[in-house]
Write a protein that holds these residues in place. Structure first.
Motif, short mmCIF file in Angstrom:
data_model
loop_
_atom_site.label_atom_id
_atom_site.label_comp_id
_atom_site.label_asym_id
_atom_site.label_seq_id
_atom_site.Cartn_x
_atom_site.Cartn_y
_atom_site.Cartn_z
N ALA A 108 17.81 7.11 -8.00
CA ALA A 108 16.48 7.58 -7.60
C ALA A 108 16.33 9.08 -7.82
N VAL A 109 17.35 9.85 -7.44
CA VAL A 109 17.29 11.30 -7.62
C VAL A 109 17.18 11.67 -9.09
N ALA A 110 17.94 10.96 -9.94
CA ALA A 110 17.93 11.27 -11.36
C ALA A 110 16.68 10.78 -12.07
N THR A 111 16.13 9.66 -11.61
CA THR A 111 15.01 9.02 -12.30
C THR A 111 13.65 9.48 -11.78
N PHE A 112 13.56 9.73 -10.46
CA PHE A 112 12.28 10.07 -9.84
C PHE A 112 12.35 11.41 -9.11
N PRO A 113 12.67 12.51 -9.80
CA PRO A 113 12.79 13.80 -9.11
C PRO A 113 11.47 14.30 -8.52
N ASP A 114 10.35 13.79 -9.04
CA ASP A 114 9.04 14.23 -8.57
C ASP A 114 8.44 13.27 -7.54
N LYS A 115 9.24 12.29 -7.09
CA LYS A 115 8.76 11.33 -6.08
C LYS A 115 9.74 11.29 -4.92
N PRO A 116 9.73 12.30 -4.06
CA PRO A 116 10.74 12.40 -2.99
C PRO A 116 10.71 11.27 -1.98
N LEU A 117 9.56 10.60 -1.83
CA LEU A 117 9.48 9.52 -0.85
C LEU A 117 10.39 8.35 -1.22
N ILE A 118 10.65 8.16 -2.52
CA ILE A 118 11.56 7.10 -2.94
C ILE A 118 12.97 7.39 -2.43
N VAL B 256 4.36 1.85 -9.32
CA VAL B 256 4.62 3.23 -9.70
C VAL B 256 4.89 3.28 -11.19
N SER B 257 4.31 4.24 -11.87
CA SER B 257 4.54 4.39 -13.30
C SER B 257 6.00 4.79 -13.54
N ILE B 258 6.72 3.94 -14.29
CA ILE B 258 8.14 4.17 -14.54
C ILE B 258 8.35 4.41 -16.02
N ASN B 259 8.94 5.54 -16.36
CA ASN B 259 9.26 5.87 -17.74
C ASN B 259 10.64 5.29 -18.06
N ILE B 260 10.70 4.38 -19.03
CA ILE B 260 11.96 3.71 -19.33
C ILE B 260 13.02 4.70 -19.80
N ASN C 298 0.81 -1.23 0.00
CA ASN C 298 0.00 0.00 0.00
C ASN C 298 0.84 1.27 0.00
N GLN C 299 2.17 1.11 -0.12
CA GLN C 299 3.09 2.25 -0.11
C GLN C 299 3.96 2.18 -1.37
N PRO C 300 3.41 2.54 -2.53
CA PRO C 300 4.11 2.30 -3.80
C PRO C 300 5.48 2.97 -3.91
N GLU C 301 5.58 4.25 -3.49
CA GLU C 301 6.86 4.93 -3.61
C GLU C 301 7.88 4.37 -2.62
N THR C 302 7.44 4.07 -1.41
CA THR C 302 8.32 3.45 -0.43
C THR C 302 8.77 2.08 -0.90
N LYS D 177 18.03 7.56 -18.60
CA LYS D 177 18.77 8.80 -18.38
C LYS D 177 19.34 8.85 -16.96
N GLY D 178 18.54 8.37 -16.01
CA GLY D 178 19.01 8.36 -14.63
C GLY D 178 20.25 7.51 -14.47
N VAL D 179 20.26 6.34 -15.10
CA VAL D 179 21.43 5.45 -15.02
C VAL D 179 22.64 6.10 -15.70
#
Length: 321
Positions: free
Chosen positions: A279-289, A152-156, A91-95, A161-163
């Motif tokens: 995580a910072v590079a790939t999910f900048p709009d999901k701080p909980l990750i 969580v919706s992940i854009n490949i 129930n905690q997708p970003e976590t 780019k994050g990697v």
């Protein structure tokens, strides 16, 4: 190993507190996020420059140990992480994504500290470090999609780019600089002078990234303090299960105490800095990750100290027997 890494758990707590305090200043909160990625990239450059990737082949001199550690780290552990994640974090997708990224990446530095503390075979543990690094870089995106991709919706493209930004650029630069420096001053002087300094400074830049992260997202954390409690049980269970499995398998394949300790620590310690950079590079709009990846070591490092004490007690009993 340097003191900043030995006491990283305590230092992280201090950096978290400093970041949260600074984050209450509006102008600091507004611009702190721009320091996070550069600090992590420099930190990873300093990590990678210490690793002789060309020596991956040496890990297979002890084929039994290497194969066992690879299977535990890259097959067994993802299965355990999948089960724990689905049970405790569905129930905690970003976590869940943060938990997956933390737990499927074997450590490339701290585990050697604890191997030494536990009187284990540090040289043997070091032999699999380059191989672990390469495998986790290749497999981490796959684990994210398989285990956490449905939550969580992940854009490949964003993940790729994050990697590239967080890992491939620092890794490439580190390989180039390492080769140039060694050609100029020799491998012995490089290991004596540069590796020690790189080890020190990687801790400094990790701490800068943590301060910046909490300065920019401290208010989000204060609103989600339950993340620490949510992660506590699955992380503790991971350590308990993998510790028992490591001891059992080590005995099955007839590893002595020192080699079994090396197996335990390389399959227990996790690589939060690399996962945090992605995580910072790939999910900048999901701080909980990212917050989950910062909170993870607050649980992990005290556990590694405790496990080191348990291993030393096992050693004493074996010597008496």
């Amino acid at each position: 190993m340097d003191n900043i890494n030995k006491f990283q758990s305590f230092i992280i707590l201090i950096m978290v507190a400093i970041g949260i305090i600074l984050g209450q200043i509006n102008i600091v909160q507004r611009y702190a996020e721009y320091l996070i990625m550069p600090a992590l990239m420099i930190m990873l450059f300093l990590v990678f420059i210490q690793i002789p990737l060309k020596e991956i082949g040496k890990s297979f001199k002890n084929f039994k140990f290497t194969i066992t550690s690879v299977v535990m780290n890259f097959i067994w552990t993802p299965i355990i992480v999948f089960i724990l994640g689905k049970v405790f974090l569905h129930n905690q997708p970003e976590t869940l994504i943060g938990f997956v990224m933390l737990m499927v990446t074997p450590c490339t530095d701290w585990y050697l500290i604890f191997t030494g503390i536990s009187k284990g075979n540090v040289a043997l543990g070091s032999s699999v470090l380059p191989l672990n690094l390469v495998l986790q870089l290749v497999l981490l995106p796959l684990y994210i999609f398989i285990i956490g991709g449905t939550s969580v919706s992940i854009n490949i493209v964003s993940l790729a780019k994050g990697v590239i930004y967080s890992l491939l650029i620092p890794l490439t630069l580190a390989i180039i600089f390492r080769k140039i420096i060694i050609s100029k001053i020799g491998i012995e002087r490089f290991e004596e002078k540069w590796i020690c300094k790189a080890c020190d400074y990687q801790g400094y830049f990790l701490n800068l990234a943590i301060v910046s992260m909490f300065a920019s997202q401290g208010k989000v954390l204060l609103e989600n303090l339950q993340i620490l409690l949510i992660l506590l049980v699955p992380i503790l269970l991971f350590f308990l299960i993998n510790f028992i499995a490591g001891r059992f398998i080590g005995r099955m394949i007839n590893l002595n105490y020192e080699d079994n300790v090396a197996l335990n620590l390389t399959t227990l310690a996790r690589n939060s800095p690399i996962a945090l950079a992605i995580a910072v590079a790939t999910f900048p709009d999901k701080p909980l990750i990212s917050l989950a990846l910062i909170i993870g070591p607050l649980i992990e490092l005290p556990m590694l100290f405790l496990i080191s004490k348990i291993l030393l007690n096992i050693r004493e009993k074996e010597q008496v027997a």
